[in-house]
Enzyme design. Structure first.
Site, PDB file in Angstrom:
ATOM      1  N   LYS A   5      20.829  38.183 -18.306  1.00  0.00           N
ATOM      2  CA  LYS A   5      21.078  38.012 -16.880  1.00  0.00           C
ATOM      3  C   LYS A   5      21.833  36.708 -16.646  1.00  0.00           C
ATOM      4  O   LYS A   5      21.514  35.678 -17.245  1.00  0.00           O
ATOM      5  CB  LYS A   5      19.751  37.999 -16.120  1.00  0.00           C
ATOM      6  CG  LYS A   5      19.876  37.922 -14.605  1.00  0.00           C
ATOM      7  CD  LYS A   5      18.493  37.971 -13.954  1.00  0.00           C
ATOM      8  CE  LYS A   5      18.541  37.914 -12.441  1.00  0.00           C
ATOM      9  NZ  LYS A   5      17.190  37.974 -11.834  1.00  0.00           N
ATOM     10  N   SER A  61      16.432  41.426  -8.496  1.00  0.00           N
ATOM     11  CA  SER A  61      17.783  40.924  -8.654  1.00  0.00           C
ATOM     12  C   SER A  61      18.386  41.142 -10.032  1.00  0.00           C
ATOM     13  O   SER A  61      19.559  40.852 -10.269  1.00  0.00           O
ATOM     14  CB  SER A  61      17.793  39.428  -8.336  1.00  0.00           C
ATOM     15  OG  SER A  61      16.965  38.709  -9.253  1.00  0.00           O
ATOM     16  N   SER A  77      11.738  40.916  -9.628  1.00  0.00           N
ATOM     17  CA  SER A  77      13.135  41.158  -9.990  1.00  0.00           C
ATOM     18  C   SER A  77      13.347  41.734 -11.376  1.00  0.00           C
ATOM     19  O   SER A  77      14.479  42.059 -11.732  1.00  0.00           O
ATOM     20  CB  SER A  77      13.941  39.867  -9.860  1.00  0.00           C
ATOM     21  OG  SER A  77      14.071  39.498  -8.504  1.00  0.00           O
TER      22      SER A  77
END
Length: 625
Positions: free
Chosen positions: A215, A290, A314
């Site tokens: 990420k 996210s 997330s």
């Protein structure tokens, strides 16, 4: 409550955000609605309740750091927008009649992946023409194939890169691909694997040569780190995050950085400055957020596994939406050093993979204390799930919290969770009801504490030391202009919400009270775990929603996290995994939560379930795979 326009302007001034008139009116309406909802915490009796100063139990989250050498001058200045004589170059603190400070023009990134699809374009070409991946299973199967020499690490990494490039225009899972670095790492892994095959007595890491996506909120030296934001355009960290250091030392190959909601603020990956990611199971649906880019990449078999971060759900919510296993470890289990901060008392590095066994391997490599992170914990190394997991679960006590099964929960989600519980009971687990009475307060508490921490953490993005910069005649104008223009709407909304909650006259009623109610949420879990071993619950109220469904209603988007927030507020581990599909063919996930430090219990329970079910092995339709 209703904010006055002057109050919005004052909050924006405190946060160094230049707002257009239309933005002021919009934020007045939205912030008023959110603060009215958050004010529910004021009705909770906390007279004898202390604020939760630390979620690390008896350990202080402020214990002294060990002295470490800092970055060298060259490293400090390499990302600065403007430098002169080995110093950061900025305009005068106050504006004058002299010539305005001039700065090179900022060129906004070109968003990709955000072209809307027509209804009849769901799951159609070019996805159907994508080459199949070398790895058909998950991480463990890929490791075994590498050991046997079924394919080389370089072949595997090349396959991941080619497949990612082919599907990127449609899925938009990545912000950055790193072919040169990844292929160099894979060649070194092949050299060591070749030596191992000649001499199996050699000690090599089980993860040697395995491709992984990261990420874009974790620092990887030499690769851009944007956090999905225009304000960090061009920032290249000179160091690795601790989690990355440990994975690289184990021989993992990093193929790229995945898309995400800007600064991890969102539940759909629609808030990325580079365009939204799409769910491989249905391209008109969100992959969650996210960490949606990481989830999309793993679900589409672009990589065997990926790293994410979980501040309020997330990792777990994207895992549920994309049919994956997602682990949010105990707070402090994995060092946060090198993880760009959103909410420091909530942020957790975690894993998105296909199975609990896959997640366990990665957790074992990354876990452990770190002198650079004073909140990291020195806990016993989590055990790998055993093939005897079914026998080990006899007597497992599973709690079902009545507060999580309420009207509004999608019928299929509730039904499939109850079916999954029956699987656990079939090999010896027992189920009993538990109560977590302050669950309804988790959302208002979170949206006071997390934005407050974000408003402090994101104050560093000012256009001086790194990232992009817009011009201003004074230093203050530079701050306001850069932040006002280059931060996205959701990030600005949360910064302003946090600035309001921390401001004089409102601190005690909002932030202070929220910390006390957080204590009550933590106590609810402590009481429940005195009676049960794990707690089973939904991950989200529904399966993956359509892109744009909550675009005009931030509070409705926040409600998507209602079942995941409590675990972050209490600092406990939680694991999401697939338990079936709804009638539209979308994955349904459930989560298990356990007491602090009991990550291996969650992994063992989920691994046992996955030994007798195959939901985690299902793939998106043939048009994609």
């Amino acid at each position: 409550m209703s904010l006055r326009l002057e109050e919005v302007e004052h909050i924006a001034h405190l946060a160094h955000l230049r707002l257009a008139e239309a933005e002021k009116l919009l934020y007045r309406e939205q912030l008023s609605a959110i603060l009215e909802y958050a004010a529910r915490v004021q009705a909770v009796d906390t007279e004898n309740t202390p604020p939760l100063a630390s979620i690390l139990g008896g350990e202080s989250g402020l214990r002294p750091d060990a002295p470490l050498p800092g970055l060298g001058l060259d490293d400090l200045l390499q990302n600065a927008p403007a430098v002169a004589q080995d110093q950061f170059l900025v305009p005068p603190v106050l504006a004058s009649n002299s010539k305005p400070f001039r700065q090179a023009a900022y060129h906004a990134p070109s968003p990709s992946g955000n072209k809307p699809l027509k209804a009849d374009e769901d799951l159609k070409s070019p996805l159907g023409q994508a080459a199949s991946s070398l790895f058909d299973g998950g991480l463990i199967e890929t490791i075994q194939a590498l050991r046997r020499g079924q394919f080389s690490s370089q072949e595997l990494v090349q396959d991941c890169l080619e497949r990612s490039q082919q599907l990127e225009p449609t899925l938009h899972a990545f912000i950055t691909l790193a072919p040169e670095q990844a292929l160099a790492q894979s060649r070194e892994a092949d050299r060591r694997l070749s030596a191992y095959r000649k001499d199996p007595s050699m000690d090599i890491s089980p993860l040697l040569g395995l491709p992984l996506a990261v990420k874009d909120i974790l620092c990887v030296a030499g690769l851009p780190c944007t956090c999905g934001s225009r304000i960090l355009e061009g920032f290249v960290p000179p160091y690795h995050a601790t989690a990355i250091e440990r994975l690289l030392a184990a021989g993992v190959v990093i193929v790229g950085k995945t898309n995400m909601d800007e600064f991890a603020m969102g539940s759909s990956t629609e808030n990325s400055a580079f365009g939204p990611s799409r769910n491989p199971w249905n391209l008109n649906r969100v992959p969650g957020g996210s960490s949606g880019g990481s989830a999309a990449a793993v679900a589409a078999r672009l990589v065997p596994a990926a790293l994410g971060s979980d501040t309020g759900g997330s990792i777990r919510q994207p895992a549920a939406f994309c049919g994956l296993t997602g682990l949010k470890p105990t707070y402090g289990r994995i060092s946060r050093w090198g993880l760009v901060a959103y909410g420091s008392s909530l942020d957790t590095v975690g894993v998105l993979a296909h199975s609990a066994g896959d997640a366990a391997w990665l957790l074992r490599v990354m876990a452990g204390s770190d002198r650079r992170d004073p909140t990291s914990l020195d806990l016993p190394m989590p055990a790998l799930p055993s093939d005897e997991g079914l026998k080990d679960l006899a007597g497992l006590r599973i709690g079902m919290p009545r507060e999580y099964f309420l009207p509004g929960l999608q019928i299929e989600v509730e039904s499939l969770i109850h079916q999954a519980i029956q699987v656990f009971t079939s090999f010896g687990a027992t189920v009993c009801p538990v109560s977590l009475p302050h669950t309804s307060m988790a959302l208002p508490v979170y949206y006071l504490i997390a934005p407050a921490e974000a408003s402090a953490n994101l104050a560093r993005y000012d256009g001086v030391r790194y990232g992009a910069r817009l011009a201003g005649e004074s230093l203050w104008e530079l701050f306001d202009h850069t932040r006002g223009e280059l931060l996205g709407p959701e990030v600005k909304r949360r910064i302003m919400l946090g600035a309001y909650a921390l401001s004089a006259g409102y601190y005690d009623a909002y932030y202070g009270q929220a910390q006390k109610v957080r204590t009550l949420i933590w106590q609810d879990f402590e009481n429940a775990f005195a009676e049960v071993d794990v707690i089973a619950a939904p991950v989200a109220p529904t399966t993956a929603f359509s892109i744009g469904a909550h675009g005009d209603d931030p509070l409705a988007m926040y409600l998507e996290d209602i079942f995941t927030l409590p675990a972050n507020l209490a600092g406990i581990p939680s694991l999401a995994f697939p338990v079936g599909f709804d009638t539209q063919g979308l994955p349904v996930g459930m989560q298990l939560m356990a007491g602090r430090g009991c990550d291996d219990l969650l992994l063992k329970a989920a691994a046992a379930y996955q030994q007798v079910t195959d939901w985690h092995l299902r793939k998106p339709g043939d048009c994609l795979i």
